[in-house]
Structures are given as C-alpha cells and as structure tokens.
Design a protein around this motif. Sequence first.
Motif, short mmCIF file in Angstrom:
data_model
loop_
_atom_site.label_atom_id
_atom_site.label_comp_id
_atom_site.label_asym_id
_atom_site.label_seq_id
_atom_site.Cartn_x
_atom_site.Cartn_y
_atom_site.Cartn_z
N ALA A 197 66.29 -17.72 -24.21
CA ALA A 197 65.59 -16.59 -23.58
C ALA A 197 66.21 -16.17 -22.26
CB ALA A 197 64.12 -16.94 -23.38
N GLY A 198 66.98 -17.03 -21.64
CA GLY A 198 67.57 -16.70 -20.34
C GLY A 198 66.57 -16.84 -19.21
N LEU A 199 66.57 -15.88 -18.27
CA LEU A 199 65.69 -15.91 -17.10
C LEU A 199 64.44 -15.09 -17.39
CD1 LEU A 199 68.40 -15.25 -14.36
CD2 LEU A 199 67.62 -17.45 -15.26
N THR A 200 63.27 -15.71 -17.21
CA THR A 200 62.02 -15.03 -17.52
C THR A 200 61.04 -15.12 -16.36
OG1 THR A 200 61.19 -17.02 -18.64
CG2 THR A 200 62.23 -15.33 -20.01
N TYR A 201 60.11 -14.14 -16.33
CA TYR A 201 59.16 -13.99 -15.21
C TYR A 201 57.79 -13.59 -15.75
CZ TYR A 201 63.40 -14.22 -12.48
OH TYR A 201 64.59 -14.65 -11.93
N LYS A 228 61.05 -26.10 -15.19
CA LYS A 228 61.19 -24.72 -15.66
C LYS A 228 62.28 -24.57 -16.71
CE LYS A 228 59.40 -22.73 -11.39
NZ LYS A 228 59.67 -21.87 -10.22
N ILE A 229 63.01 -25.65 -16.99
CA ILE A 229 64.07 -25.59 -18.00
C ILE A 229 63.45 -25.59 -19.39
CG2 ILE A 229 66.09 -26.79 -18.94
CD1 ILE A 229 66.57 -27.92 -16.12
N ASN A 230 63.97 -24.74 -20.26
CA ASN A 230 63.44 -24.55 -21.61
C ASN A 230 62.01 -24.05 -21.61
OD1 ASN A 230 65.87 -25.39 -22.84
ND2 ASN A 230 65.27 -27.54 -22.66
N ARG A 231 61.65 -23.36 -20.56
CA ARG A 231 60.34 -22.74 -20.45
C ARG A 231 60.54 -21.23 -20.38
NH1 ARG A 231 56.50 -23.40 -15.09
NH2 ARG A 231 55.06 -21.69 -15.53
N SER A 232 59.72 -20.50 -21.12
CA SER A 232 59.81 -19.04 -21.13
C SER A 232 58.53 -18.43 -20.62
CB SER A 232 60.10 -18.53 -22.54
OG SER A 232 61.37 -18.97 -22.98
N SER A 233 58.64 -17.43 -19.76
CA SER A 233 57.50 -16.68 -19.29
C SER A 233 57.42 -15.37 -20.06
CB SER A 233 57.63 -16.45 -17.78
OG SER A 233 56.40 -16.04 -17.23
N PHE A 234 56.69 -14.38 -19.54
CA PHE A 234 56.34 -13.20 -20.33
C PHE A 234 57.46 -12.17 -20.44
CE2 PHE A 234 54.11 -8.99 -20.54
CZ PHE A 234 53.76 -9.08 -21.87
N THR A 235 58.18 -11.91 -19.35
CA THR A 235 59.19 -10.86 -19.37
C THR A 235 60.58 -11.45 -19.12
OG1 THR A 235 58.96 -10.37 -17.00
CG2 THR A 235 57.55 -9.14 -18.52
N ARG A 236 61.58 -10.83 -19.73
CA ARG A 236 62.95 -11.36 -19.68
C ARG A 236 63.81 -10.51 -18.76
NH1 ARG A 236 67.87 -10.74 -22.71
NH2 ARG A 236 68.95 -12.73 -22.99
N LEU A 237 64.47 -11.17 -17.81
CA LEU A 237 65.41 -10.49 -16.92
C LEU A 237 66.76 -10.31 -17.59
CD1 LEU A 237 66.21 -9.33 -14.15
CD2 LEU A 237 66.75 -11.68 -13.43
N GLY A 238 67.24 -11.36 -18.24
CA GLY A 238 68.54 -11.27 -18.88
C GLY A 238 69.06 -12.65 -19.25
N ALA A 239 70.28 -12.68 -19.75
CA ALA A 239 70.89 -13.92 -20.21
C ALA A 239 71.34 -14.80 -19.05
CB ALA A 239 72.08 -13.60 -21.11
N LEU A 240 71.65 -16.04 -19.36
CA LEU A 240 72.06 -17.00 -18.33
C LEU A 240 73.35 -16.57 -17.63
CD1 LEU A 240 71.40 -20.40 -20.12
CD2 LEU A 240 69.98 -19.27 -18.41
N GLU A 241 74.14 -15.75 -18.29
CA GLU A 241 75.41 -15.33 -17.71
C GLU A 241 75.23 -14.50 -16.44
OE1 GLU A 241 76.17 -17.04 -21.43
OE2 GLU A 241 74.72 -15.48 -20.93
#
Length: 271
Positions: A197-201, A228-241
């Motif tokens: 999921a990448g970075l989520t908020y 917070k690793i392998n945890r996903s929140s509601f909205t996605r900012l983008g990939a880990l890159e």
Amino acid sequence: MRVNEKHSADRNENTVRLLAEPRRQRILEWIEEEGSARVRDLSAAFEVSEATIRQDLERLERDGQITREHGGAYLNSVRTQSASMSLHHQENMDRKRKIGALAADQVADGETLILDAGTTTTEVALRLTGRSNLTVITNALNIAVILGSVPGNAVHMPGGQFKPPTLSLSGDKSVEYFRSIFAGKLFLATAGVALDAGLTYPSFADLQLKEAMIRAASHVYLVADSTKINRSSFTRLGALELIHSFITDDGISDAAAKEFEHRGIKVLIAK
C-alpha cells in the motif's frame, strides 16, 4: 422463523457488524487526525449513506470518544490539547524518542530542512535544539516554538487551517507555500507504511501538502516506529519509492528491512 432462515439472518447480521466496526475505527482515526468531521464528507469518503454515518457517530459518542454536533462531530480532547499544546497520539513514545535521536544525527549545523507535523517529528525537533543556524520549514506550531526559540535558527511556517490534534496548519495555502520552496532534507510522518500500500494516512486533507513537501526536498526521510510497518490507513499518498531513507526502531523484522533495502530505501534502525 425456520432454523435455516435464522442462521442466514445471523450470518447477515455478523457481516454487517464486521463491516461497521472497521468503518467506525477509520472514522475515529479521521476525527483524531482532523479534530472534527462533517457527515457529508464521511458519507462521500466511505461510500455509505449519511444515515449510516450518523449511526456510526452515535456509537462513537456513546463510547465517549467524540461529541456529535449539527452536521458532524468533533474530538472530545480538542480543547484541552490546544490549550496545553499537546499532541493526540502519545503511544510508543520510547520508540519515537530513539527514532528522533537517530534522525537528528542526520542533520548538521546550517542545514535547511522541512519537518512534518506529528509526535515522531516532534521528537526529532526536540533533539535538534543543540544544532545551530538551522533553517526550518514546518507546518507544526509546536515544532516552530521548539526550534524557533533557539538563537540563530530561522523558522518559517505556511498559512492555512489549524488542525488541533496535530497542532498543524493545512489546506490550500499550506500546499502552495511548500510548492515554492526547496530544502535539503524532509522528515516525513505517516500513519502506516506497507510494502504493497505504500504510505497511508487517516484522511484526505494532508495528501497534497505531503506531496508538496516531498517535491520540495532533495532527500526524504520517513520517520515511523515499527508498529506502523505493514499497517494501512484510509488514504494512500503513494508508493514507497517516494522516500529515500526510513528511520525506525529495532522492532522491524530482518525480512522487512531487507525488502525496504531491495526497494532502494536505506533503513536506519534506532536502538
């Protein structure tokens, strides 16, 4: 009611409960991030009716975590947090302090850096008070106070709308401000970081702001504790890159650390 019909009804009821509980948790996380929320916004975001959202808010209010008002709800702790200049999320503070110390070690005197709002980035700021002649750009009021009180530092803030739980400024004015600056390093906060999921908020509000911060920096450090690793929140900012380095604690597994490194992200572990 026949036995088969009763079992079918029970299954349907359990399905609704399983769907409702995660939704209510996400709604609470949204309000904890923003300080308040409107029924119509939550209805659109979660793709359920406004009546369903009102029921969710009623349940959260009964649990004592929020107070409903006409058209929405607000976090109960908003007033006391603002008055005391305290942040909402205070869990895992021992890990965050270690991360803050290691992150501060990456900063030399005279650098220009961006500090995102949050409890972990606040720990970074607290350990930068021994540096001199820093130029700091931040949307966090508490961080501006911490580093602005150090003689020789230059602290800059955007305009925007105040968010009590994170003591930060957000909105279009903040986004435009960060689009016009450049910094050597960004210390970025997140609610969740996962390989897929990448970075989520928790909400949509700060996604554009964080994107602008990332574009404004030549090196992006993600600072987040290992819970917070392998945890996903509601909205996605983008990939880990989007990030260059990940500063976390020794709770990260060897497998996860290797996977981040495989993605080209340098992992720094605070012990």
